[in-house]
Design an enzyme around this catalytic site. Structure first.
Site, PDB file in Angstrom:
ATOM      1  N   ASN A   1      -0.706   1.153  20.569  1.00 19.28           N
ATOM      2  CA  ASN A   1       0.157   0.298  19.754  1.00 19.28           C
ATOM      3  C   ASN A   1       1.257  -0.346  20.585  1.00 19.28           C
ATOM      4  O   ASN A   1       1.704   0.213  21.581  1.00 19.28           O
ATOM      5  CB  ASN A   1       0.793   1.135  18.627  1.00 19.28           C
ATOM      6  CG  ASN A   1       1.434   0.255  17.574  1.00 19.28           C
ATOM      7  OD1 ASN A   1       0.839  -0.729  17.144  1.00 19.28           O
ATOM      8  ND2 ASN A   1       2.653   0.588  17.157  1.00 19.28           N
TER       9      ASN A   1
ATOM     10  N   ASN B   1      -4.932   1.910  -1.690  1.00 15.65           N
ATOM     11  CA  ASN B   1      -5.407   0.524  -1.859  1.00 15.65           C
ATOM     12  C   ASN B   1      -6.099   0.316  -3.206  1.00 15.65           C
ATOM     13  O   ASN B   1      -6.544  -0.784  -3.504  1.00 15.65           O
ATOM     14  CB  ASN B   1      -6.334   0.104  -0.712  1.00 15.65           C
ATOM     15  CG  ASN B   1      -7.745   0.620  -0.886  1.00 15.65           C
ATOM     16  OD1 ASN B   1      -7.956   1.658  -1.529  1.00 15.65           O
ATOM     17  ND2 ASN B   1      -8.717  -0.075  -0.340  1.00 15.65           N
TER      18      ASN B   1
ATOM     19  N   ASP C   1     -10.278   2.140   2.045  1.00  9.67           N
ATOM     20  CA  ASP C   1     -10.373   1.316   3.259  1.00  9.67           C
ATOM     21  C   ASP C   1     -11.215   1.985   4.351  1.00  9.67           C
ATOM     22  O   ASP C   1     -12.077   1.348   4.957  1.00  9.67           O
ATOM     23  CB  ASP C   1      -8.978   1.041   3.833  1.00  9.67           C
ATOM     24  CG  ASP C   1      -8.249  -0.048   3.071  1.00  9.67           C
ATOM     25  OD1 ASP C   1      -8.911  -0.904   2.467  1.00  9.67           O
ATOM     26  OD2 ASP C   1      -7.010  -0.039   3.093  1.00  9.67           O
TER      27      ASP C   1
ATOM     28  N   ALA D   1      -0.800   0.820  14.695  1.00  5.76           N
ATOM     29  CA  ALA D   1      -0.388   2.125  14.156  1.00  5.76           C
ATOM     30  C   ALA D   1       0.348   1.951  12.835  1.00  5.76           C
ATOM     31  O   ALA D   1       1.178   2.766  12.461  1.00  5.76           O
ATOM     32  CB  ALA D   1       0.488   2.852  15.174  1.00  5.76           C
ATOM     33  N   GLY D   2       0.020   0.884  12.119  1.00  4.50           N
ATOM     34  CA  GLY D   2       0.638   0.644  10.817  1.00  4.50           C
ATOM     35  C   GLY D   2      -0.238   1.183   9.693  1.00  4.50           C
ATOM     36  O   GLY D   2      -1.090   2.049   9.920  1.00  4.50           O
TER      37      GLY D   2
ATOM     38  N   ALA E   1       5.688   4.744  20.306  1.00  5.10           N
ATOM     39  CA  ALA E   1       6.129   5.922  19.530  1.00  5.10           C
ATOM     40  C   ALA E   1       5.367   6.038  18.206  1.00  5.10           C
ATOM     41  O   ALA E   1       5.081   7.145  17.738  1.00  5.10           O
ATOM     42  CB  ALA E   1       7.630   5.834  19.271  1.00  5.10           C
TER      43      ALA E   1
ATOM     44  N   LYS F   1       0.809  -1.227   0.000  1.00  7.72           N
ATOM     45  CA  LYS F   1       0.000   0.000   0.000  1.00  7.72           C
ATOM     46  C   LYS F   1       0.840   1.274   0.000  1.00  7.72           C
ATOM     47  O   LYS F   1       0.413   2.291  -0.543  1.00  7.72           O
ATOM     48  CB  LYS F   1      -0.972  -0.006   1.185  1.00  7.72           C
ATOM     49  CG  LYS F   1      -2.078  -1.023   0.999  1.00  7.72           C
ATOM     50  CD  LYS F   1      -3.099  -0.976   2.102  1.00  7.72           C
ATOM     51  CE  LYS F   1      -4.112  -2.102   1.913  1.00  7.72           C
ATOM     52  NZ  LYS F   1      -5.144  -2.115   2.943  1.00  7.72           N
TER      53      LYS F   1
END
Ligand code: ATR
Length: 274
Positions: free
Chosen positions: A157, A89, A108, A134-135, A161, A68
């Protein structure tokens, strides 16, 4: 070159992909003459595979893990929501009358919000939402959730950070913060946007986050549910839902971009569930 418009999903480890079936059903119900295939390539082969597909007359691609962010870099133009998400996407070839243009979109978040609000009839307005992860999957849904009326969005997450960075990046859109394991009380909705489910793992959830009024939603899906959804039921959640509806809804948004027709998603979702 075939005269029928060609589309495909491109990803790696696509063995389980339901996208060809979904788009075949959309094409059938809307009477659109098109073919939809599957391209499985590792990261190193992504750009060449896209170029070959488009050079061969391919009209559009759905892009999934792990491509992506590479798709964002490859697109010659971006929709505002793809730019905001920082991930693509959906690619559309020749959009806007320019035969060389490759438009990058991200459907998405719209798919998730539509599944929650329309299919499940759940009102997001004013809700407290905990987003796990947090991806790329998480960043794609933050803006649509905040724009969809969520009252408070907490990003949690494994690597704190990354959650902090995301919270800062989207702070202009509403009440978003990172939660580093502190007790935030019971949430209305917990969304699992980690990739843990794909490996049969359970992401850590802050204590007491899930209570009898909490709806738990896993953006991943699997034939026998996911570890997170099994956990949610054990934790006494009000509901435990898998992301099959999101998959169908994001596909419908892509189909609309490509063909200018919005397919009816309810019969497709019903067919996938049987
Ligand atoms: P994707 O595009 O699917 O989001 P990604 O960018 O690699 O993939 O992000 C995966 C996310 O799932 C991250 O938030 C990751 O946490 P880290 O940032 O700490 O790596 C999270 N994740 C993956 N496996 C996990 C696990 N077993 N427990 C908790 N979080 C996990």
């Amino acid at each position: 070159m075939s005269s029928i418009d060609r589309y495909a999903v491109i990803g790696h480890g696509l063995g389980h992909s339901r996208s060809p079936q979904i788009h075949a059903l959309f094409a059938q119900s809307t009477g659109q003459p098109m073919q939809y295939g599957l391209i499985d390539v590792p990261a190193a082969g992504f750009a060449a595979a896209v170029r070959d597909f488009l050079a061969g007359g391919g009209r559009g691609l759905n892009v999934t893990v792990p491509h992506k962010e590479a798709a964002l870099a490859l697109a010659t133009r971006l929709t505002p929501r793809a730019r905001r998400a920082g991930a693509v996407n959906t690619l559309a070839h020749g959009a806007g009358g320019d035969a060389t243009a490759v438009l990058g979109d991200n459907t998405d978040g719209a798919g998730l919000v539509r599944d929650i609000t329309v299919n499940l009839g759940y009102a997001l307005t004013g809700t407290r939402v905990l987003l796990l992860g947090a991806g790329g999957a998480a960043r794609g849904v933050i803006a649509p959730l905040l724009e969809g009326g969520v009252g408070e969005l907490k990003v949690h997450n494994r690597t704190p950070a990354r959650a902090q960075r995301l919270a800062q990046e989207f702070a202009d859109l509403g009440a978003i913060a990172s939660g580093d394991g502190e007790a935030g009380g019971e949430y209305d909705l917990i969304i699992n946007a980690t990739s843990a489910s794909l490996r049969g793992e359970l992401p850590s959830v802050p204590p007491k986050a899930c209570g009898p009024h909490t709806l738990c939603y896993d953006m991943a899906y699997g034939s026998s549910g996911t570890v997170f959804l099994h956990w949610a039921r054990t934790a006494g959640a009000a509901g435990a839902l898998m992301g099959l509806g999101m998959l169908v809804e994001q596909a419908a948004e892509s189909f609309l971009l490509w063909r200018g027709v919005r397919p009816d998603t309810a019969p497709v979702l019903a067919a996938l569930r049987t």
